[in-house]
Write an enzyme that holds these catalytic residues in place. Structure first.
Site, PDB file in Angstrom:
ATOM      1  CB  CYS A 102     -13.995   1.300   0.492  1.00  9.43           C
ATOM      2  SG  CYS A 102     -13.527   3.043   0.639  1.00  9.43           S
ATOM      3  NE  ARG A 107      -3.773   0.700   2.078  1.00  9.47           N
ATOM      4  CZ  ARG A 107      -4.971   0.809   2.658  1.00  9.47           C
ATOM      5  NH1 ARG A 107      -5.129   1.545   3.735  1.00  9.47           N
ATOM      6  NH2 ARG A 107      -5.999   0.158   2.167  1.00  9.47           N
ATOM      7  CG  ASP A 162     -13.584   6.387  -0.548  1.00 10.00           C
ATOM      8  OD1 ASP A 162     -13.505   6.314   0.701  1.00 10.00           O
ATOM      9  OD2 ASP A 162     -12.575   6.332  -1.284  1.00 10.00           O
ATOM     10  NE  ARG A 180     -10.158  -5.258   0.995  1.00 10.06           N
ATOM     11  CZ  ARG A 180      -9.441  -4.194   1.360  1.00 10.06           C
ATOM     12  NH1 ARG A 180     -10.055  -3.131   1.846  1.00 10.06           N
ATOM     13  NH2 ARG A 180      -8.138  -4.164   1.204  1.00 10.06           N
ATOM     14  CG  HIS A 234      -8.457   0.081  -2.552  1.00  8.96           C
ATOM     15  ND1 HIS A 234      -7.719  -1.046  -2.230  1.00  8.96           N
ATOM     16  CD2 HIS A 234      -9.037   0.500  -1.385  1.00  8.96           C
ATOM     17  CE1 HIS A 234      -7.851  -1.286  -0.935  1.00  8.96           C
ATOM     18  NE2 HIS A 234      -8.644  -0.363  -0.398  1.00  8.96           N
ATOM     19  CD  GLN A 279     -12.927  -1.772  -0.374  1.00  8.68           C
ATOM     20  OE1 GLN A 279     -12.136  -1.687   0.545  1.00  8.68           O
ATOM     21  NE2 GLN A 279     -14.130  -2.300  -0.207  1.00  8.68           N
TER      22      GLN A 279
END
Ligand code: CP
Ligand code: NVA
Length: 310
Positions: free
Chosen positions: A270, A108, A230, A298, A135, A138
């Site tokens: 998310c 990340r 988001d 996830r 992402h 996700q």
């Protein structure tokens, strides 16, 4: 039919074929069912994942670490100050060194090109755990969650409302792969990346999906099966927070916006959420919200990814 994904990097959903995406969703479902039934699979026994984090994380860190442990493997958490990268060792040298020790690398970070560079030099698979641009873990989890709740994906209308950021970009890629009708409603100047939109349109033309951009949230959510939002200021954009709050206010997902969609609309985020900004408490905690199932997934989705590529 199974497709071999061993050794594959997961840098962008766009790089995956629809078959690879469907196979990942299917394996995630199997892992989830088996885990709920108390059955343990250990396909990654003896394998190790290096997890490099240059930004904070709750879900990504915990779900990858727990996920690989459940599959019989082991994860190393490598924070921003833990590696010689911080003192100038190159990504290429880091990639080649780590490849001698571990069976996969999750990263990340800020610049997407850094993940591309890492993947280029690593001889083990590299998984993108979020960049400023994308992402993918996700977005794959998100389509898995929608399929789980609705029993299908093709033809459903997903409307992302807010900032055209990394999450929006990845959702466009993933939605287009599986034939979703994706609409992204943003203020002018905050649209998703043009290249991503073009890639998604190209995929959608083959899968029966569609991609639309809008600057009108109320109109966009009409007949929506899913509303997704988001944060307005992503990690690294903290200095713009106050200004963004003003720009994005008309894009808040509140009860009134939810009421403009289908009566059974699903609400997704998310997480982490900035309650009171992009979404109200009433919506996150309300009957349409599936955000914590989405967060749990996830784990299952990434277990599938790791088992397929590592
Ligand atoms: N959604 C997500 O990636 O959460 P974290 O930042 O907590 O990992
Ligand atoms: N767009 C957000 C997603 C966090 C999971 C960010 O990049 O901060």
């Amino acid at each position: 039919m199974t497709v071999c994904m061993r050794g594959k990097d997961i840098v962008s959903v766009y790089d995956l074929t629809p078959e690879e995406v469907w196979q990942t969703l299917k394996l995630a479902e199997t892992f989830k069912l088996r885990q709920k039934a108390g059955l343990m699979d250990r396909p990654l026994a003896g394998k190790t994942l290096a997890m490099i984090f240059h930004k904070p994380s709750t879900r990504t860190r915990v779900s990858f670490e727990v996920g690989i442990w459940q599959l019989g493997g082991y994860a190393l958490y490598l924070g921003a100050s833990d590696l010689q990268l911080r003192r100038g060792e190159t990504l290429a040298d880091t990639a080649r060194t780590l490849s001698g020790y571990v069976d996969g690398i999750m990263i990340r970070t800020f610049a997407h090109d850094d993940v591309v560079e890492l993947a280029r030099y690593a001889t083990v698979p590299v998984i993108n755990g979020l960049t400023d641009y994308l992402h993918p873990c996700q977005a794959l989890t998100d389509i898995f969650t929608i399929a789980e709740k609705r029993g299908r994906l093709t033809g459903l209308k997903l409307v992302y409302v807010g900032d055209g950021n990394n999450v929006a970009n990845a959702l466009l890629h993933a939605g287009a792969k599986v034939g979703l009708q994706v609409v992204v409603a943003t203020p002018e100047g905050h649209e998703p990346d043009q290249r991503v939109v073009a890639e998604a349109r190209q995929d959608a033309s083959r899968t029966g999906g569609s991609v639309e951009l809008s600057n009108r949230p109320r109109e966009a959510v009409r007949e929506a099966d899913v509303i997704y939002t988001d944060v307005w200021a992503s990690m690294g954009q903290e200095a713009e927070e106050a200004q963004r709050k003003r720009i994005f206010q008309p894009f808040q997902v509140n009860q009134s916006l939810i009421s403009a969609a289908r009566p059974d609309v699903l609400f997704m985020h998310c997480l982490p959420a900035h309650r009171g900004d992009e979404v109200t408490d009433e919506v996150v905690d309300g009957p349409h919200s599936i955000v914590f199932d989405q967060a749990e997934n996830r784990l299952h989705l990434q277990k599938a990814l790791m088992a397929l590529v590592m």
